[in-house]
Design an enzyme around this catalytic site. Structure first.
Site, short mmCIF file in Angstrom:
data_model
loop_
_atom_site.label_atom_id
_atom_site.label_comp_id
_atom_site.label_asym_id
_atom_site.label_seq_id
_atom_site.Cartn_x
_atom_site.Cartn_y
_atom_site.Cartn_z
N THR B 82 0.83 -1.20 0.00
CA THR B 82 0.00 0.00 0.00
C THR B 82 0.85 1.23 0.00
O THR B 82 1.76 1.37 0.79
CB THR B 82 -0.93 0.05 1.23
OG1 THR B 82 -0.15 -0.30 2.35
CG2 THR B 82 -2.10 -0.84 1.06
N THR B 158 7.23 -5.05 -0.52
CA THR B 158 8.69 -4.94 -0.59
C THR B 158 9.44 -6.27 -0.65
O THR B 158 10.56 -6.31 -1.13
CB THR B 158 9.23 -4.13 0.62
OG1 THR B 158 8.78 -4.75 1.81
CG2 THR B 158 8.76 -2.70 0.56
N ASP B 159 8.81 -7.36 -0.18
CA ASP B 159 9.56 -8.61 -0.07
C ASP B 159 10.20 -9.04 -1.39
O ASP B 159 11.36 -9.42 -1.43
CB ASP B 159 8.65 -9.73 0.46
CG ASP B 159 8.58 -9.72 1.98
OD1 ASP B 159 9.06 -8.73 2.57
OD2 ASP B 159 8.04 -10.69 2.55
N LYS B 235 16.77 -6.30 -1.00
CA LYS B 235 16.22 -5.99 0.31
C LYS B 235 17.16 -6.60 1.35
O LYS B 235 17.28 -7.82 1.43
CB LYS B 235 14.81 -6.56 0.45
CG LYS B 235 14.12 -6.14 1.74
CD LYS B 235 12.69 -6.66 1.84
CE LYS B 235 12.02 -6.14 3.10
NZ LYS B 235 10.64 -6.58 3.25
#
Lengths: 615, 412
Positions: B82, B158-159, B235
């Site tokens: 989101t 984001t993963d 990440k």
């Protein structure tokens, strides 16, 4: 004041930090730090989130009037949870258990399944922009017949260092919030209730002590007035004064309103720019301002300068509102000419604004954005004065006055903390919780069981050394020496700058036991505690201080002293006890309890006298 | 009493000896969750509550947003995660916003940067992404660019954001920036990184940038975002705002906050330096294998149906010598094996030790400086487009989208 006819209603929210080992949602210790010990800084902006109804909470909106950058100081005792860089851990069970214990004292009913909520607070005091809080139990009662509505478990916010700088050490320390019903009817009753709640909290033995660890918010309203919440009252003794002054404020504001209505006063929504008019002003504040505008309060003349609390005027209330926009304050014609503003300037402003002498003009200065915002605030507050006392959150000032902080928050500022799983309170768990003996009851018991003076007993139970007293009693140490150590010896040592925090309860008990068995004299206690506080191992200190003399050894010394003064003793009889005692004490250099010496001496003098009398 | 409540219903309950009203939120683990008038939610048994008033539709107040027609048009494609959300304080529900107007309403600063058209392609957790969705996403972006958009913002959980960005990078040549953005702290919270990341990504999209990039926080403070090359970003933290890092080398640039000033580094590909083209073929039958000491050769055997295997080996790119035979079989049967390193930083070099040399002899392709995840995505794309082992090797060892450099420099 007749509080009854004023229709005073007051309730308290008490916030108490818990002395748990770890914080509420992470494994950091709950120790406070000096801001100079901070090892890292970062900064953030906080923004209110729009709600489904297209609303931003009114209190949050107020905080957003200025775009503010908040700087946070981190420590080697804080972690990513305080930084809002890692999800919170599970609810600290030690804190929950303590909260339930307090709930049980008040006969409350625990919630079946506790839900952690996020309460929006965007004044910068929480890195996340919300405070985590959970309603744990409801509906309790006080011996005074008052009611406790709720008890909540919350995380403590950051400590403000200054301005928009915050310290993270305090963030996340568990806090219980106890909310009473609005049952209090006099200022003294508010203070007495706060004192009682404080006593109950202390009775758990697991709450933090010291300034700022307990804070009261007071909700006050009077008939025709409004509900006002006064935040952060820390000194118990000031509570009744705060209540009295708030009543004064509301009564004054209502009088001002009545007078304004009588005069047919009104607030002009139009403002006038007087920047160029005041170009040559000598006023330091106005000289610096990029823009100066005037708000006309029609028919307010004289009332803006009238006092609402000792040293605070209605104008101060307007100024509080304006300050939310970043301006330093306001000037108003009720107080002018002054502050470098001349009579001629006032006159020219009045002419320019075409105002009547009965009007009050408010000058707002600052940059363009600030003055527009501040003028709006002044207009809103002045308009409110025509109808009511506004509902507000206020903060306490020294001596018991208060100043405006923000509107009362709406209920629309809580939503679930989805990162923490709800906690079920099992009935066995609730059943296992033991209600602690209340300190009032304990003090009474100490009077009857240990023969302590009632005042001393109270000092002992409210002292941080209560555990020492109870442990000492358990070890068979006499109550009198324990209470004397707690209420006087330790206090004196602290006054002298001795680091008594270095002393453990068991150190102190060891020293007192040595006195009890006559190994050292009670006169040696302060020196012994000093030595231990400075790092000497307690047993070594006792050994060093002890004369090592047995009762028999003492008897030998006593006999020697007597034999050297036979004539004197024969002459004075038992009256020689005092003077001879002094000589013996000198011989043993105070390392033996005076009581033992006096006991031996009495026996020996008696036996000497009876021997001497015999043929 | 067998009653059911609907979210938003006003209900009356009795708890702790007192009656009170509240709003029914949901059922959870055998309790019903009730929102009290003071805002708190509590969980109590269903049996203590009864209906007071059925839920009424609340009037959602929608302010209309005027977009500034003089500004360039950007496309926002959301796949999940989101960037904007709203809270229903009646029930505490947080809803994600996907409509362009909603997004601009929630992040007002966006309106000053561009006009937007938004499209929700998917709403999935990023761990549920698939190579098929990558392809669909690439096609969608292609269409937007063909329609004349000035830049594309892709919102993404984001993963696996870096995988998707990397995949789009291989499938598309684009004259305009394609910026992937997400948030590490949910958009409902006042401290969320969403606003700053969104503003910075929009700003990157109207800059000279001309490649696929990821825009996220540079540090823990709200002071700047980094623009990372899609094929070099990873990440590197589970939760921090600055989780995304360019591995080995400098980011493409930065956006300062709150000034939103964009600075691009010299190695950045500029706007309009490529013609738009889409090559969305991918061979999804590839796997990524993380080697560990003692790994049994049978593990390799279990992948025999795969067409390609990327191994994250140790150090310079090693596996135990016992695996080499099985790897040889895999290649012998037509499979491709690319070696990368668990070190993430530095180049694979299988010519230093015997194990490495044996791996090369068995046909393993050195993955150069490529991140294991990027190598996997690239291998899928290469296998979808190349003919024969030699072309695969040649493409895997060519720098197509900045996924590796020919020279390694000091610094991590």
């Amino acid at each position: 004041m007749d509080y009854d006819s004023l229709g005073l209603m007051a309730g308290i929210e008490i916030h108490q930090q818990l002395d748990t080992r770890e914080k509420l949602f992470c494994h950091c210790e709950t120790r406070l730090r000096e801001s100079s010990e901070s090892n890292r800084k970062y900064f953030r902006y906080l923004r209110a989130t729009e709600s489904e109804l297209g609303e931003i909470d009114r209190a949050a909106r107020e905080e957003m009037k200025m775009e503010r950058k908040f700087t946070y100081h981190a420590y080697d005792t804080t972690c990513l949870v305080e930084d809002d860089e890692e999800p919170p851990g599970p609810l600290n069970p030690e804190a929950l258990s303590l909260c339930l214990t307090i709930a049980k004292v008040f006969g409350m009913t625990p919630i079946d399944q506790i839900h952690i909520m996020r309460k929006l607070v965007i004044d910068g005091s929480n890195t996340s922009g919300f405070q985590r809080t959970a309603l744990v139990a409801v509906n309790g009662y006080l011996p005074s017949d008052g009611d406790i509505e709720t008890i909540c478990l919350e995380e403590e916010a950051c400590q403000r260092i200054e301005g928009d700088n915050f310290s993270l050490d305090r963030l996340g320390i568990p806090l219980v919030e106890i909310t009473t019903g609005p049952f209090m009817r006099t200022p003294d009753e508010v203070q007495a209730t706060a004192a009682y709640l404080g006593m109950v909290l202390r009775s758990t033995g697991k709450v933090k002590r010291g300034l700022g660890t307990i804070r009261q918010d007071i909700n006050i309203s009077i008939k025709d007035g409004s509900r006002v919440e006064i935040k952060g009252v820390q000194e118990l003794d000031l509570i009744s004064e705060v209540v009295r002054r708030e009543i004064t404020r509301q009564v004054s504001l209502l009088q001002i309103r009545d007078e304004l209505l009588r005069r047919g006063a009104s607030v002009s929504s139009e403002t006038k720019d007087v920047t160029s008019l005041l170009k040559g002003t000598k006023s330091e504040v106005l000289k610096r301002a990029e823009r100066i505008i005037v708000v006309t309060l029609k028919g307010f003349g004289g009332l803006v300068g009238s006092e609402v609390q000792p040293g605070r005027r209605f104008g101060t209330e307007l100024s509080d509102y304006a300050k939310k926009c970043g301006v330093g304050g306001i000037f108003h014609t009720d107080e002018l000419p002054a502050y470098g503003v001349t009579e001629a300037e006032v006159l020219s402003i009045r002419n320019f604004c075409e105002s009547e002498p009965s009007d009050c003009l408010v000058l707002v200065s600052g940059n363009k954005r600030e003055v527009i915002c501040a003028a709006r605030q002044v207009i809103d507050r002045a308009e409110a004065a025509l109808t009511c006392v506004p509902e507000e959150t206020r903060k306490m000032l020294p001596l018991g006055n208060t100043s405006y902080m923000r509107p009362l928050p709406g209920a629309a500022r809580m939503y679930p903390e989805t990162d923490v799983i709800p906690v079920k309170i099992k009935s066995e768990e609730w059943g296992r919780i033991i209600i602690p003996e209340l300190l009032d009851v304990k003090a009474q018991r100490f009077v009857t069981a240990y023969g302590l003076d009632p005042a001393i007993a109270r000092q002992v139970v409210f002292s941080e050394y209560l555990p020492l007293f109870e442990a000492g009693i358990e070890e068979g140490i006499k109550p009198a020496i324990l209470s004397r150590t707690i209420t006087s010896t330790l206090k004196e040592l602290r006054r002298e700058g001795v680091l008594i925090s270095n002393l453990t309860n068991s150190d102190i008990i060891s020293v007192l036991r040595a006195v009890d068995i006559g190994k050292v004299g009670k006169e040696a206690v302060p020196d012994l505690l000093l030595a231990v506080a400075e790092g000497t191992v307690v047993d070594a200190a006792i050994e060093k201080s002890s004369s090592g003399l047995t009762k028999d050894d003492i008897r030998v010394i006593v006999r020697k002293v007597i034999s050297e003064r036979e004539e004197f003793i024969r002459e004075k009889g038992m009256g020689s006890l005092g003077p001879v005692m002094g000589i013996v004490m000198k011989e043993v250099r105070g390392a033996v309890d005076g009581k033992i010496i006096s006991e031996v001496l009495k026996e020996e003098i008696t036996s000497f006298l009876s021997g001497a009398e015999s043929p | 009493m067998n009653q059911t409540f609907e979210s938003g219903d006003l209900i009356r309950c009795r708890w702790g000896g007192k009656d009170f009203s509240g709003v029914y939120v949901t059922e959870r683990d055998g309790s019903i969750v009730v929102k009290l008038s003071n805002g708190y939610n509590i969980g109590i048994p269903l049996s203590v509550c009864s209906i007071e008033q059925k839920s009424e539709d609340t009037n959602i107040i929608v302010k209309t947003i005027e977009q500034d027609k003089s500004l360039p048009v950007l496309s926002i494609i959301s796949t999940g995660g989101t960037i904007a959300s709203r809270i229903d304080y009646r029930t505490g529900a947080v809803t994600s916003q996907f409509d362009a107007e909603d997004i601009v309403r929630t992040i007002p600063g966006l309106a000053g940067i561009a006009q937007y058209r938004a499209r929700r392609l998917y709403n999935i957790l990023s761990e549920n992404m698939t190579p098929s969705i990558w392809q669909e996403l690439a096609r969608e972006i292609y269409d937007e660019i063909k329609d004349g958009t000035y830049g594309v913002i892709v919102t993404h959980g984001t993963d696996t954001l870096a995988y998707s960005a990397s995949a789009v990078s291989f499938m598309l040549d684009s004259p305009v920036p394609i910026v992937f953005v997400g948030s590490q702290r949910s958009a409902d919270r006042p401290s969320s990184d969403n606003v700053m990341n969104a503003l910075c990504s929009a700003k990157a999209c109207v800059s000279h940038l001309g490649e696929v990039a990821v825009v996220m926080h540079s540090g823990s403070s709200d002071d700047r975002c980094s623009i990372h090359r899609a094929t070099r970003v990873r990440k590197m933290h589970t939760s921090r705002r600055d989780a995304f890092q360019t591995i080995s080398g400098e980011p493409l640039g930065h956006i300062e906050y709150p000034s939103l000033e964009v600075s691009l580094n010299p190695h950045t590909q500029h706007r309009n330096s490529k013609e738009l083209s889409l090559n969305d073929k991918m061979d999804k039958n590839c796997a990524l294998l993380y080697f560990y000491p003692g790994m049994d050769p049978s593990v390799i055997k279990r992948y025999e149906d795969c067409h390609g295997l990327v191994i994250a080996g140790t150090g310079l790119g090693h596996v135990n010598s016992g695996l080499i035979r099985e790897i040889g079989h895999f290649i012998g049967n037509g499979g491709e094996v690319v070696m990368t390193s668990q070190c993430l930083h530095g180049r694979v070099c299988d010519r230093v030790y015997d194990t490495g040399r044996d791996l090369l002899l068995s046909g393993v392709i050195e993955g150069e400086e490529m991140l294991p995840e990027t190598a996997l995505v690239k291998l899928m794309w290469v296998l979808g487009n190349a003919n024969g082992h030699e072309e695969v090797r040649s493409l895997m060892q060519s720098n197509l989208k900045g996924e590796f450099r020919m020279r390694s420099f000091y610094g991590l």
